[in-house]
Design a protein around this motif. Structure first.
Motif, PDB file in Angstrom:
ATOM      1  N   LEU A 162      -3.854  42.213  54.739  1.00 52.03           N
ATOM      2  CA  LEU A 162      -3.615  42.348  56.338  1.00 52.03           C
ATOM      3  C   LEU A 162      -4.857  41.401  56.950  1.00 52.03           C
ATOM      4  N   ASP A 163      -4.232  40.783  57.934  1.00 54.50           N
ATOM      5  CA  ASP A 163      -5.109  39.844  58.711  1.00 54.50           C
ATOM      6  C   ASP A 163      -5.895  40.600  59.736  1.00 54.50           C
ATOM      7  N   LEU A 164      -6.825  41.361  59.361  1.00 60.97           N
ATOM      8  CA  LEU A 164      -7.629  42.370  60.171  1.00 60.97           C
ATOM      9  C   LEU A 164      -8.778  41.347  60.881  1.00 60.97           C
ATOM     10  N   LYS A 165      -9.048  41.660  62.269  1.00 62.12           N
ATOM     11  CA  LYS A 165      -9.965  40.851  62.943  1.00 62.12           C
ATOM     12  C   LYS A 165     -11.213  41.450  62.852  1.00 62.12           C
ATOM     13  N   VAL A 166     -11.246  42.620  62.592  1.00 60.57           N
ATOM     14  CA  VAL A 166     -12.334  43.528  62.432  1.00 60.57           C
ATOM     15  C   VAL A 166     -12.383  44.323  60.783  1.00 60.57           C
ATOM     16  N   LYS A 167     -13.164  43.701  60.013  1.00 60.88           N
ATOM     17  CA  LYS A 167     -13.373  44.037  58.668  1.00 60.88           C
ATOM     18  C   LYS A 167     -14.103  45.454  58.509  1.00 60.88           C
ATOM     19  N   GLU A 168     -13.344  46.447  58.998  1.00 58.69           N
ATOM     20  CA  GLU A 168     -13.860  47.930  59.035  1.00 58.69           C
ATOM     21  C   GLU A 168     -12.901  48.869  59.163  1.00 58.69           C
ATOM     22  N   ALA A 169     -13.142  49.902  58.564  1.00 60.28           N
ATOM     23  CA  ALA A 169     -12.008  51.044  58.560  1.00 60.28           C
ATOM     24  C   ALA A 169     -12.656  52.252  59.026  1.00 60.28           C
ATOM     25  N   TYR A 170     -11.538  53.163  59.311  1.00 61.90           N
ATOM     26  CA  TYR A 170     -11.835  54.410  59.963  1.00 61.90           C
ATOM     27  C   TYR A 170     -10.843  55.372  59.268  1.00 61.90           C
ATOM     28  N   VAL A 171     -11.273  56.553  58.962  1.00 60.85           N
ATOM     29  CA  VAL A 171     -10.534  57.689  57.985  1.00 60.85           C
ATOM     30  C   VAL A 171     -10.468  59.050  58.457  1.00 60.85           C
ATOM     31  N   LEU A 180     -15.467  46.821  51.968  1.00 63.20           N
ATOM     32  CA  LEU A 180     -14.821  47.350  53.440  1.00 63.20           C
ATOM     33  C   LEU A 180     -15.483  48.545  54.043  1.00 63.20           C
ATOM     34  N   LYS A 181     -16.195  48.140  55.228  1.00 66.67           N
ATOM     35  CA  LYS A 181     -17.036  48.973  55.681  1.00 66.67           C
ATOM     36  C   LYS A 181     -16.181  50.232  56.300  1.00 66.67           C
ATOM     37  N   VAL A 182     -16.496  51.677  55.869  1.00 64.91           N
ATOM     38  CA  VAL A 182     -15.722  52.730  56.619  1.00 64.91           C
ATOM     39  C   VAL A 182     -16.733  53.132  57.585  1.00 64.91           C
ATOM     40  N   LYS A 183     -16.474  52.873  58.983  1.00 59.92           N
ATOM     41  CA  LYS A 183     -17.295  53.090  60.029  1.00 59.92           C
ATOM     42  C   LYS A 183     -17.309  54.515  60.463  1.00 59.92           C
TER      43      LYS A 183
END
Length: 500
Positions: A161-170, A194-197
């Protein structure tokens, strides 16, 4: 005289009663029983029964198993752990040789020790929590696990995926399904940087808990200028509510979800309960990435035949196709195992002995050359009783999940990979837990009718001019040629996807 008539009547009565009992016992001896346990009064439960019964009807039409018909016994558990335990004990005391189900991980995990203790083989087509089959050689699954699908989704978010922000939320449910998904996703995310913010959890049984977590999540995301990807580790009911709330934000949040987003309940709830989605398919769901155990675009002939029978002949709802396919496959595996104990000359007599033999037969499916050819491909098990199979990636388009352009396929022979490290560095191969998977490009190919002429009704033939289509990211027409085809054959207008 009256006494004489009474004696005759009693003799006739006992004779008829005796013959009835004998006939009933004969019929029962000529019947094999299979149980299914799940939320029968709900949409997913309907799909379970439809899938299992569809296959059993096919087997029975073909003469059953050595002349014996298979009867399906249904047990309703409402996806509740306590009720699942009760139903499991009822199944133990039934004549069922195996049980198909349960639907959810919580219900399956609750019932598993009972099946193990009393020796009842169980096969689930949807319960994905890893702990279900660990240290329990009586439970099998024909679907991938949570660790597998969550790890793949984390890799997909980072590498595809072409994500502008290299972070994730769960956001996750605190039950067995949600917690194992969240743990596997965050564990993989940490390993691949991949940073889980943010993480939000809730108890789906507590409405206040869900409402509070949903509000916190919306407030947090509303303050962000750019979004990373949100991973939904929830069941379908809660996923619907989360998606509808998220779509009210000013900007669209990239969403990924596990197999619950491919369930019949997820699709049918949107279609029937949300006018925007019904009138404008994809209004809420378009662009959501998900893992799905069954995507018709990359399925083979068995899947196409199943779809035709399920939708065109039985007129079952399209939204139930995926769940039904999983339980059609589970029934195929169960019947294979039962068939081997019903062969003429076998010595197993009691239900307990037959169940033990069914389990042994299931463990024979350890290698691909012994696999059951199911709807989604070959079904065989690893050392835990989990199916070894690909994890298809899909994306919602116009309200339906379709195959994504990039898929990952298991690497079956590492010895044939020339430079594994370089392939990993080039993002051609990823590691999903203990297995390696190779990137595959999906290519759509199909035929369009340009012209039909020279119709001959007597011989059932016509001349058709066809155009071959093949595309990766956009349609590109190729050569056009005329061929003669029989009018009683159907050439589909939709593309068939293959992987290269």
């Amino acid at each position: 005289m009256k006494a004489k008539y009474m004696i005759v009547f009693l003799v006739a009565f006992f004779l008829v009663t005796g013959l009835t009992v004998i006939w009933k016992n004969f019929l029962e001896s000529e019947t094999l029983y299979l149980a299914v346990a799940g939320p029968m009064a709900k949409r997913n439960g309907d799909a379970m029964v439809q899938g299992v019964q569809l296959y059993l009807d096919k087997v029975n039409r073909d003469g059953g198993i050595n002349g014996k018909q298979i009867k399906l016994l249904q047990f309703y558990d409402n996806n509740q752990a306590d009720l699942a335990k009760k139903r499991a004990l009822e199944i133990v005391n039934s004549k069922a040789l195996a049980v198909i189900g349960h639907y959810t991980s919580d219900a399956s995990i609750a019932a598993a020790p009972i099946y193990q203790k009393h020796g009842v083989p169980a096969i689930t087509g949807t319960a994905t929590a890893n702990k279900l089959t660990v240290d329990n050689d009586w439970y099998f699954r024909t679907i991938f696990t949570n660790r597998g699908q969550a790890a793949l989704l984390a890799n997909y978010a980072t590498k595809i995926l072409d994500l502008k922000v290299k972070e994730a939320y769960v956001v996750f449910d605190e039950d067995a399904y949600g917690t194992t998904l969240a743990e596997a996703f965050t564990e993989t995310a940490k390993r691949i940087r991949l940073k889980v913010k943010h993480q939000w959890s809730f108890n789906a049984k507590d409405k206040a808990s869900f409402k509070n977590s949903l509000s916190k999540m919306i407030d947090t995301l509303a303050e962000k200028g750019e979004y990373g990807v949100l991973f939904l580790a929830t069941h379908s009911t809660e996923a619907v509510k989360i998606v509808t709330r998220l779509r009210r934000l000013e900007r669209k949040v990239p969403i990924m979800g596990a197999d619950a987003l491919a369930s019949s309940n997820f699709m049918r709830t949107f279609k029937h309960d949300y006018p925007q989605e019904k009138n404008y398919p994809g209004y809420y769901t378009d662009g959501i990435y998900l893992t799905s155990p069954f995507i018709i675009d990359i399925a083979g002939k068995h899947a196409q035949d199943f779809k035709h029978e399920f939708i065109n002949e039985k007129k079952y709802p399209t939204e139930s196709l995926i769940t039904a396919a999983m339980y059609y496959e589970a029934a195929m595996v169960a019947v294979r195992a039962i068939k081997n104990i019903a062969e003429p000359g076998t010595t197993t007599t009691t239900v307990a002995e037959k169940r033990t033999q069914v389990k042994k037969n299931l463990w024979q499916l350890r290698f691909v050359d012994q696999a059951v050819e199911g709807v989604t491909g070959a079904i065989y098990f690893d050392r835990n009783g989990d199916a070894i199979k690909p994890i298809p990636m899909g994306v919602y388009k116009k309200g339906k999940p379709i195959v994504t352009w990039i898929q990952y396929q298991p690497v079956t022979q590492l010895s044939r990979v020339d430079n594994l490290l370089q392939e990993i560095l080039d993002n051609k191969i990823i590691q999903v837990n203990e297995r390696f998977m190779r990137k595959a490009q999906v290519v759509y190919a199909g035929l369009d009718f340009n012209d039909i002429r020279d119709l001959d009704t007597a011989n059932a033939t016509y001349m058709a001019e066809l155009q071959k289509r093949q595309s990766k990211r956009r349609n590109k027409g190729s050569s056009v040629k005329s061929v003669s085809v029989s009018s009683n054959h159907c050439i589909p207008r939709h593309g068939i996807a293959s992987q290269v």
